[in-house]
Structures are given as C-alpha cells and as structure tokens.
Motif scaffolding. Sequence first.
Motif, short mmCIF file in Angstrom:
data_model
loop_
_atom_site.label_atom_id
_atom_site.label_comp_id
_atom_site.label_asym_id
_atom_site.label_seq_id
_atom_site.Cartn_x
_atom_site.Cartn_y
_atom_site.Cartn_z
N GLU A 41 14.74 41.67 60.42
CA GLU A 41 13.62 41.11 59.39
C GLU A 41 13.84 41.76 58.21
OE1 GLU A 41 9.90 41.09 61.27
OE2 GLU A 41 10.85 40.62 63.31
N GLY A 42 14.63 42.65 58.04
CA GLY A 42 14.50 43.61 56.74
C GLY A 42 13.56 44.29 56.32
N ILE A 43 12.79 44.87 57.23
CA ILE A 43 11.68 45.76 57.05
C ILE A 43 12.11 47.24 57.06
CG2 ILE A 43 9.45 46.52 58.02
CD1 ILE A 43 9.35 43.83 59.49
N PHE A 44 11.67 47.76 55.81
CA PHE A 44 12.22 49.15 55.59
C PHE A 44 11.12 49.97 55.69
CE2 PHE A 44 15.70 46.95 53.75
CZ PHE A 44 16.66 46.99 54.69
N ASP A 45 10.19 50.16 56.58
CA ASP A 45 8.96 50.91 56.22
C ASP A 45 8.72 52.42 57.30
OD1 ASP A 45 8.74 49.99 58.97
OD2 ASP A 45 6.93 48.84 58.80
N ASP A 46 7.83 52.75 57.08
CA ASP A 46 7.68 54.41 57.67
C ASP A 46 7.49 54.24 59.08
OD1 ASP A 46 7.68 55.65 55.26
OD2 ASP A 46 5.45 55.68 55.40
N GLU A 47 7.32 53.13 59.78
CA GLU A 47 7.31 52.98 61.09
C GLU A 47 8.64 52.86 61.61
OE1 GLU A 47 6.01 49.37 62.68
OE2 GLU A 47 5.71 49.98 64.72
N ALA A 48 9.52 52.16 61.09
CA ALA A 48 10.88 51.78 61.36
C ALA A 48 11.66 53.40 61.24
CB ALA A 48 11.54 51.01 60.18
N LEU A 49 11.25 54.08 60.31
CA LEU A 49 11.75 55.53 60.30
C LEU A 49 11.22 56.27 61.51
CD1 LEU A 49 13.42 56.43 57.96
CD2 LEU A 49 11.46 57.55 56.87
N GLN A 50 10.03 56.04 61.80
CA GLN A 50 9.60 56.71 63.04
C GLN A 50 10.27 56.54 64.19
OE1 GLN A 50 5.33 56.98 63.06
NE2 GLN A 50 5.39 58.43 61.58
N LEU A 51 10.22 55.19 64.34
CA LEU A 51 11.13 54.47 65.45
C LEU A 51 12.54 55.10 65.71
CD1 LEU A 51 9.77 50.83 65.81
CD2 LEU A 51 9.46 52.67 67.61
N THR A 52 13.27 54.91 64.72
CA THR A 52 14.66 55.59 64.72
C THR A 52 14.68 56.96 64.97
OG1 THR A 52 14.69 55.65 62.44
CG2 THR A 52 15.64 53.47 63.37
N GLN A 53 13.42 57.66 64.28
CA GLN A 53 13.60 59.12 64.82
C GLN A 53 13.44 59.50 66.02
OE1 GLN A 53 11.43 61.59 62.03
NE2 GLN A 53 11.43 63.09 63.32
N GLN A 54 12.55 58.70 66.69
CA GLN A 54 12.12 58.78 68.12
C GLN A 54 13.44 58.69 68.93
OE1 GLN A 54 9.35 56.09 69.41
NE2 GLN A 54 9.80 56.38 71.53
N LEU A 55 14.13 57.33 68.78
CA LEU A 55 15.34 57.15 69.49
C LEU A 55 16.52 58.21 69.28
CD1 LEU A 55 15.14 53.34 68.88
CD2 LEU A 55 14.98 54.75 71.15
N LEU A 56 16.81 58.44 67.90
CA LEU A 56 17.85 59.25 67.84
C LEU A 56 17.71 60.79 68.24
CD1 LEU A 56 18.76 58.00 64.09
CD2 LEU A 56 19.97 57.81 66.12
N SER A 57 16.47 61.20 68.34
CA SER A 57 16.31 62.75 68.82
C SER A 57 16.49 62.61 70.03
CB SER A 57 14.77 62.99 68.56
OG SER A 57 13.80 62.14 68.77
N SER A 58 16.63 61.62 70.88
CA SER A 58 16.99 61.84 72.21
C SER A 58 18.56 61.22 72.71
CB SER A 58 16.18 61.04 73.29
OG SER A 58 16.16 59.47 72.69
N ASN A 59 18.81 60.34 71.59
CA ASN A 59 20.35 60.18 71.51
C ASN A 59 20.82 59.95 70.04
OD1 ASN A 59 22.73 58.88 71.89
ND2 ASN A 59 21.94 56.83 72.49
N PRO A 60 21.33 60.95 69.65
CA PRO A 60 21.87 61.28 68.35
C PRO A 60 23.09 60.62 67.92
CG PRO A 60 21.88 63.41 69.10
CD PRO A 60 21.46 62.49 70.46
N ASP A 61 23.88 59.98 69.05
CA ASP A 61 24.90 59.32 68.67
C ASP A 61 24.78 57.89 68.46
OD1 ASP A 61 26.82 61.67 68.79
OD2 ASP A 61 25.91 61.78 70.79
N PHE A 62 23.76 57.32 68.19
CA PHE A 62 23.55 55.91 68.04
C PHE A 62 23.86 55.50 66.58
CE2 PHE A 62 20.57 52.77 70.41
CZ PHE A 62 21.27 51.67 69.97
N ALA A 63 25.11 55.08 66.19
CA ALA A 63 25.39 54.83 65.00
C ALA A 63 24.75 53.90 64.20
CB ALA A 63 27.06 54.60 64.79
N THR A 64 24.18 52.78 65.00
CA THR A 64 23.56 51.73 64.38
C THR A 64 22.34 52.17 63.91
OG1 THR A 64 24.60 50.39 66.05
CG2 THR A 64 23.04 49.32 64.77
N LEU A 65 21.71 53.10 64.57
CA LEU A 65 20.44 53.27 64.13
C LEU A 65 20.39 54.35 62.82
CD1 LEU A 65 18.40 54.15 67.36
CD2 LEU A 65 18.38 52.26 65.98
N TRP A 66 21.44 55.15 62.68
CA TRP A 66 21.85 56.03 61.64
C TRP A 66 21.87 55.17 60.13
CZ3 TRP A 66 20.12 60.78 61.57
CH2 TRP A 66 20.22 61.47 63.01
#
Lengths: 537, 632
Positions: A41-66
């Motif tokens: 949906e093209g949303i670039f908000d703080d919540e998205a930042l937090q969600l990706t952070q939550q995911l990446l901190s357990s799986n830092p090899d998720f390139a799409t999320l980076w």
Amino acid sequence: MHGRVKIKSTAQQEEEKRKEREKKLKIYVAARDACFSKRKEGIFDDEALQLTQQLLSSNPDFATLWNYRREILMHLETVKDEDEVQKIYEAELSFLESCLKVNPKSYGSWHHRCWVSARLPRPDWARELSLCDRCLSLDDRNFHCWDYRRMVVKVSGVPVDQELSFTDRLIGSNFSNYSSWHYRSTLLPLLHPESPEPPSPRREPPQTSPPPSPQTHSHRVCEEQLLKEYELVQNAFFTDPNDQSAWFYYRWLLGRAEREEMISCVYVSRDEERVAVAFSRPVNAQSVGLLLVLDGQPQRVEWRSVHPRFKHSPVWICDLPPGTIGDITNEHNLTVHWTEKHTHRDCALYTGRAESWCRDSATDQELFRSELSVEKTSVLQSELQSCNQLLELEPLNKWCLLTIILLMRALDPLGYEKETLAHFQTLREVDSMRSAYYSDLCSKFMIENTILKMEYAEVRVFSISDKNLTTLCHLDQLLLVTHINLSSNQLQRLPPQFAMLQCLEVLEADDNIIESLEGVYHLPKLEELLLKNNSIL
Amino acid sequence: MAAEDLPSEFDVVILGTGLAESVVAAAFSRVGQRVLHVDRRSYYAANWASFTFNGLLTWIQENQEGSHPEEAQDWSSLVEEGEELIRLSNSDSTSISNVQVFTYTSEEDEEEEEAPNTTEEETGGAEGDAVKEASETESADSKEEETEEKQEETAEGGGGGEEEQAPSTEGEEPEADQPAPSAAQSQSEPAKKKKISYTKLVKEGRRFNIDLVSKLMYSRGSLVDLLIKSNVSRYAEFKNVTRILTYRNGQVEQVPCSRADVFASRQLSVVEKRKLMRFLTSCVEETEEQRAYNGRPYLEFLRDQQLGDNLQHFLLHSIAMVTEDTPTEEGLASTRNFLRCLGRYGNTPFLFPVYGLGEIPQCFCRMCAVFGGIYCLRHSVTCLLVDKESNRCKAVIDSRGQRITCSHFVMEDSYVGVDRKKVDTPTRFLSRAVLITDSSVLPSDSDQQVSLVTVPPIAAGRPAVRMVELCSSSMTCMPGTYLVHLTCQSVGSAHEDLSPVVNSMFRTPESPDQETRPSVLWCLYFNMADSSGLEVQGHDLPSNVYVCSGPDAALGHDHAVKQAEFIFQKILPEEDFCPPAPNPEDIIYDGDNPSPTATEGEAEEGEGETKEEKEVQEQEEVQEEQSLHPEE
C-alpha cells in the motif's frame, strides 16, 4: 522450613518450549504479513519501521524487509529535519548492532550498515572503527566486517600508518590470518614506496583526500622496510612453519618484478613470405594495434595466432602480400609497431638470407625471473640461509622446501639445479597429494634451465631428454628452434601451444606417453617427426 | 542469627566451609539430601577465604592473639543409652603460624611529614609448629585494634639483623629500629610518585579481596570442569591470567607459552622459536624416546633435546613448574597438563576468579542453599554422639547444645583432636607472603595484567617460589596497587623463605637501592599447615565421619575436588556427583504459590528464588562484607 526443590520434567519443559515456539511463530507470521501488505500500500510510517525491526531482530537475513526499511528511511529523510534524521539513523545503527549479535555474518545487516553510514548526516567513524575492532576480536576472519572496515577506512581517511599498526596488532594476536597479512601488502607500498629519491613531503592539503588506492601505485616496498618485514614473517614461519599465510606473504615480499610489456622477437622468413612476432605476454594482436611497416610502407596484413584456438597468444603470425620479399637479392627493413604500448622492434632481412630475426639477447635475468627476484642478491642469499636453517629443523616442511627452490632459482638456476631436483623429489614424497603439481613445476624449471643453456650456446637446438618432463611450457621462447628433442620423458601431449615453434624442422619425442598431437598440425617447416613408443590411439 | 532452633534431623552435617566441604555440601544438597553446613568462624571458606584489607587485619589479630579455648561444657544429659561422646577440637590453633606484618608506607598522606613507621609484628605459632622461629617475640598490646599504631621492633630470627641495619635512603621510611624522624631526608629527595598511605589502604580496604591461599584454576582442570558441569559457574566471574613470567638472572621475563607469545617474543631467536614450538607440539604424545628417560631427571631430558638455556629454563620452571630433580615422566605429565589447558580461554592455561579465590567455596555453598541446604556461621559442632555397637555417628551436639541427628558427618581436619588424627608423615607447611605494591614487576602496555611469576630456587636448598600478581581489575586490590601473593613449600618460616625473594624483586626498606622495582607498601608473612596428606578416613573416628584436609601446595585445585568427589561417592555411590543444576526458570518452589498458571508460575518462581536467597543471606548476615559485592 525449606521446601524441597522440584524440577520440571523434560516432558514438561518440552511442552512449554513447543508452546513458546508456536506462539512466537504466530507473532512472526502476523508481523510479516502486516509488513508485506503495508509495503504494497506504500505506507512508510513509524509502525512499519517497528514491525520490520521486530522481525529483523529475530531474523536479520530477511532482505526484503531491509529493502522496505530503506524505503521508509528514505521517505523519512524527506519529511524530517536533519537533527531528527541523525537521530533516526543513530537508532538504526544501534538496532543493527543487536542484529549483528544475532548473526555476525549476516549479509543483510552489514549491507544495511554500509547504507546507513553513508546516509548519516554526521557520521561517527571512530565509533564504526571500534565496532569493527570488536567484531574482529571475536572472529578475526569475518570477511563481512573486513569489507565494512575497508569502506569505513576509505571514507573516513584513516592514515595508512595507523592501519599498518592495526595489522601489527591483528597479526600479533593471531598470525594465521591471511586477511591481515594481505592488508599489510596493500598498505606497505603506500607507506614505504620503493623509490630512489626520499619520499616527497606530502603536498596534499590536509583536508584529506582519500588515500591513493593501492592499484595506482607500484607494488614494491623500499628495502629498509622490506628487511623489517622479512624479520616479522620469519618469526611467523619459524613459529609455525605449517601455516601458509606467512609463507604466502613471504612470497609476496620476495616479490617479482612484472615483466616489461614488449615485443620480444620478430622473425621473418623469405620463402614463406611470413612474419612471426613474439610478445612478452599473451596478447590479442587483432585488437592491440599492431602495425607492420616494410621498407617504410605500412602493410595491410592479417594477424593470426599460431593455433586457431587461441584468441590470446604470445606468438602471432602474418603473411605478407605475395612477392613483397620473395626476391633473395633484395634487402628489406621491417618494423613492427605495438602502438598501444608505444614500442616497436626492427628487423633487417639482408640480401642472400632466407630468414632473419631480431630479439633481445636473452639472459636469465630477463627471461625468467621465476617467481621471485628483483631484490639484491645479498638479501636473497641471506633469506636462503634462514630457510636452510629452518629446513635443518624441519626437513620435511613443504612450504620451506618450495620457498628454498624459488630462492635458489632466483639466485642461480643452473648452479642450484641438482639441489633443486633433490628438493622436488622430497616434496613429491612429503606432499604426495600434490606430486603432479610439483612434477609440472619441476618440468617448467628444467625447461627454463635448458633454454638458458641453449641461449648461452647460441644454438637453435633444444634438447631435454630423460628429465621426467610432465608438461611443456615457455614454448613462445622456442620460436626460433629448428630441432627439438623431447624423448624419454613423461609427456602426455603436444599441446596446441606447440604450434609456436614456427621454425621447427625436426621433432624427436620417442618414449613418452603422448596421446594427443594437437600442436604438430600447425608447424609449417616440420620435416621429421619421431614418435616411437607412445600412447597415440 | 535468630535464636530459633535448627531442625533436629539432617542427612548430612558438614562442619567447616573450605573448598572440599563446600563442594560436598553442594553435591549432597543437589541430589536431595538434607544438609546442615556450619562453620565456627564468622566468615566462609576457612583457610580458603578472601578478606578485605580490614578483614585481613582482624584475621591477623585473631591469629596473633592465639586461641581462647572455650570451656568444655557437659553435654552428658544429651547422651542416650548405648552412645559414646567424642569431643571435637574447639580451636584451630595449629594451622596458621609465624604471622608477621610490615608496613612500609607512611601512615598518613605524605604532606604531613609524620615520622613514618615500619611496624613489624610477629607471633609464633602454637605448639606443634614445625617451623617455629627461634627468636619469637610477643606483640605487646596485641589487643589494640589498630595494629599499625604500634611502634615496636622485634628482632628477626635467622640472621636478618644486618639487613635491618641498612640505612634508609631517599626519603624512604627508616627502619623501625632507627626511629629518628627523617624529615630532612625526606625533603632532600622530592617525592617522585606520591605513595599510597596506610590510611588510604585502610580507607579503601573494601576494594581488597586478599586470598589466604594463592592458587589458579587450570582451564581444563577438575575445578573448572566441575564448575561447568554443575552450573555453579553462573555464580562467579573469571579473568584470564594474562601472562606467565619468570625471574631469571635478576630480571623478570615473559615466558612465551602460546603460539602468539612465541611469535611476538623478542628474547627468542627464530631458531629457538622453532625449537620451542616443536618441543611443545612433540611432547603432547608419549614417545619411545621419552620413555627411555623415565626415572631420570626431566632436566636431563631437556638438556638432551638441545634446546639451549633459555628454553630449558622456561620449560622446566615455568611450563612444567617442576624442580631440577623431578623425574622426566612427571615433568612431561606436568608439561602436557599445561599445554592441554592452553588456549581454552586465552593465552595462558589459567583462570582467576574475580573478587578472589574465596568466591569459589561460597559459590558451592550458594548452590547448596538454593537446593535447601541450611547455613550457620559462628556455629559449631562440639561433640559427636557415637553408637557404641555400630561405631557410627548417630547425632551431633552443636555449639548451642542442640542434639541434631544425622546419617553422615563431614568435617574440616582442624576440628579433629590431635589424639584422634592418624598422621603418617610430619605435617608440612606452606610459606605465604602477601604484598601490596605500587607497580607491576614487569610493566607493559596494559597496567591490568594478571601474572603468574615462577621464581626458581635462588640458591641450593631454597624452595621454588610461585608468585601471582593481581591487578585492580581482578577486584582484589584498589586501583593504583597490585596484590602479590608468594607461595612455597616451607623450608623455614615464611619470612625466612620468602623475604629474600621479596627483597630481590621489590623495593623495600631492606632493599632500598632497587629503584626500578615496585615498592612494597605493606606485607604479611605467615605459614599455613598443609594437611593435604591426611586421609579422608582411617582416623580414630566413627565409620560415617569423613575428614577434609585444608589447602595443599599445588597450584591447582585438584586435590580438594577429588577429595569431595571421593567422599560423595563413598556415601552415595549410586548418585551423580554435582549433576547440572536446572535453569532457575525450571525450578518449582513449594509453598506459597497455590495454583500457578504457566505465566504466573514463572513470576512466582522468580520470587521464590529471592526468598530462598534471602534465607541464605540471613544466615550470612555476619559476614556480609565477604560475600556481598557492589555488583551483586
């Protein structure tokens, strides 16, 4: 009163763990789906930042999320002021540190760190360097970190001497680390370049232009520093002669001058109205701007390599237009220009001569600098002494044996021939896995020695029978040879390169195990061929 | 401690909190045995203890006062029929002797220009002391709290008199027997570095954790294995010993022992480097050649390896840590042990517990307490009640006259009356010195090094001395100082054995010309009995009574750990010795949590643990200082 301690049973623990895992997975999947739909949906908000952070901190090899994260950050750059951006990126860096703790070799995390560092309005390079130090102290071969560090050093302009002492430190704590040794080999030529005049004081303004890249510089190091390096590396290989990093570095130190690029030989044959040109390295004559001038007239000729298979070759031939030099009473002057390298070679074909050539009077110094050389003989001599000292203590060490062979070749290939052969024999025994490699290398050195002997004798006969040759090389040096004797060796083939022997008339190759004859089909002057007792199918 | 009675029944009662006893306590408690662990002292770990500076001063005082035997009370009313009463020794008067203290720094900060004191006190050990000094003197005023206030000189035994007459120079404190105030002298020489005053040492006393025994942990030794296996390691932190040094030809040198050390060493030639590395790699496996030297001295074997003097010294004294006449097989075994331990945690084979060695017994006690063991300090067992028929100890009477039934009884050897001990060999002694110095014996880039220094015998017949220098980051001394422990097998008194080494390696009023050496601010000498030769059983004691010996002379802890395991297996041959403790979250505590759901349970378990620990603390109140560190 104390209660007795009860401990959960294994089944209980397993069950709890399983539930825990299930719960985690549920959360993970939900967060992932949320991220994907937000990105769609093209949303670039703080919540998205937090969600990706939550995911990446357990799986830092998720390139799409980076990637998504970078999109968000770039968007935030456009809407926030510099201080806020600085803060966001600083938070990003500390988040990345936690990711690196999860996986210190995560491609995604390191790449993202590079990206963030480059976009940070006020980067703190000192901090980045100390992060690298920390990572390398945990794992001194983490190449992700080495890469990142190189980037930091380059961008922040860390002085070369500081970097050199960094390698001192790393090598001191563990010298089995080729990354450090290699880094040293790129730094030394910058810090202590080989030059007759004293290093000129830096004229560059202090606002540090990035240090010159190693590629643009000579790879040699001044002698005074070299002596120090010899000492350092000797400490390493005396301490552990089985560690290859030190030996490789040593080979680099002993160094090898690169051969000057030039036309090493021009040969002209009146009967065939043909010119052959040999270069100091393989080239593609069709694209290097080769120009043939005959008696002052540039000629339109077509250069072809000696064998149709070679696009690059050290030997090229061309046919002159019919009749140009056919008359034996005429004298001709030829010049071959290598325009790309601004070099040329002349050759005169005198009256009454059927052929003619021009080349450097070859000496061993110029022909084969083998693997080592350029340093003063005295230095090589003393290095040979130390290696012999080590060999006395470790008579079966392959690295030591091989290095001694190379030093001997650099010093006096013919004088040390006997010892060299003996060392090769030992090498084949102690390192039988590589016996074929040693045989090939030994063949190469024997061929070099035979070429040297032939040059000293000023003949066009090349004879190397009964020397256990397993391979042929340096055939470009044999352009003028008319008679070759290769009998009683262990050759399996006469390779396509054999076609470089453009003058060859007699080929003796009895008593080998030759199966393939690719090279002999392109020899224009061959008259006699002896191939008794071989394995030709 | 609250004056409430203890439970009257236990599976095992353990008397004494030294290392072996504490390991035994943890092992029993861990497999569900009810353990009562008591110590008559006010601190944990007996002769394995670590003290703050002030704590050590108190300890010194106690050991100088000698013991005040309590009156034997009459417990005959508690003796049941068919029982016999065995009285335990109620004072530990024999294990520490020849305590001597020297203060070489000024009492106050230097500006005050007060006449500095060198104070020496000396107390002879009690009777039975094999190395008693000839010229013992008594400290006057020994009840004074502040020992440093005493200005008393005692003649030294063993011909130290001449040295003491040496005039002091350069504002160094004068000897105590030359009490003339040296104000002029001290002014003539500008103070180079402000010395830390005695007052400062006392004020910062809590930063010190001074071990009575000086040992290191072999990183693959039985103690480290046990700490890991049992999860007791979670209660402590450790530091690497960062370098091995040796004293040779009047110089302190670093011993290259790891690959990185050998590479970096400046004192070895490349050929020596190769020879050393080759020797170290080759001696890992036993060869025919080595066997040929069995029974012959290790030194001979080393000589025949053509290693040269340097390497021979390093290998014999610092790596094998043996003497010149140690047989080859023993020397090689010890070299192999050293090498086996190398590289596990760092560049040397040793670890040292942060806050001192006294932590280790306490960690095991803590594990014991977590699993229900009960602790009482300043609490002893005075008598054993023995069933005449079975010759088994049925119960004990504690120092408050309570009869406590038990199936097994384990005790520190010093509680065993001399008449009941079966001693095969004469008691050996350790000579110990503890120094507080102002700099390292080998300054380097980092001032936070933990070093083991091997000092070969300085003359024939003298002992080899082992020295451990601790920096302040090991949390055993205040910043700006180093804590130095010297240990050797006693030949004479601790002072006789060790002061020559101290005077040659450090600057003291007796060696004022050693300007480049570290200055000694304060030092303590004492002898400790080495009872490690004592058997666990076989004394004139009931069959279910086991005796633990105190610290031994070895560098590692193998003796105590093996002894503890032996006792445990003797009593519970079927049980696992110190199995891994479960994670705290897997422990279910009984009692006040009615119906835990999964999450609630977790929270309450947490509380449960604090409660458990609180109880331990209560028992420990009296010795808070030793066990509670700022970090905890």
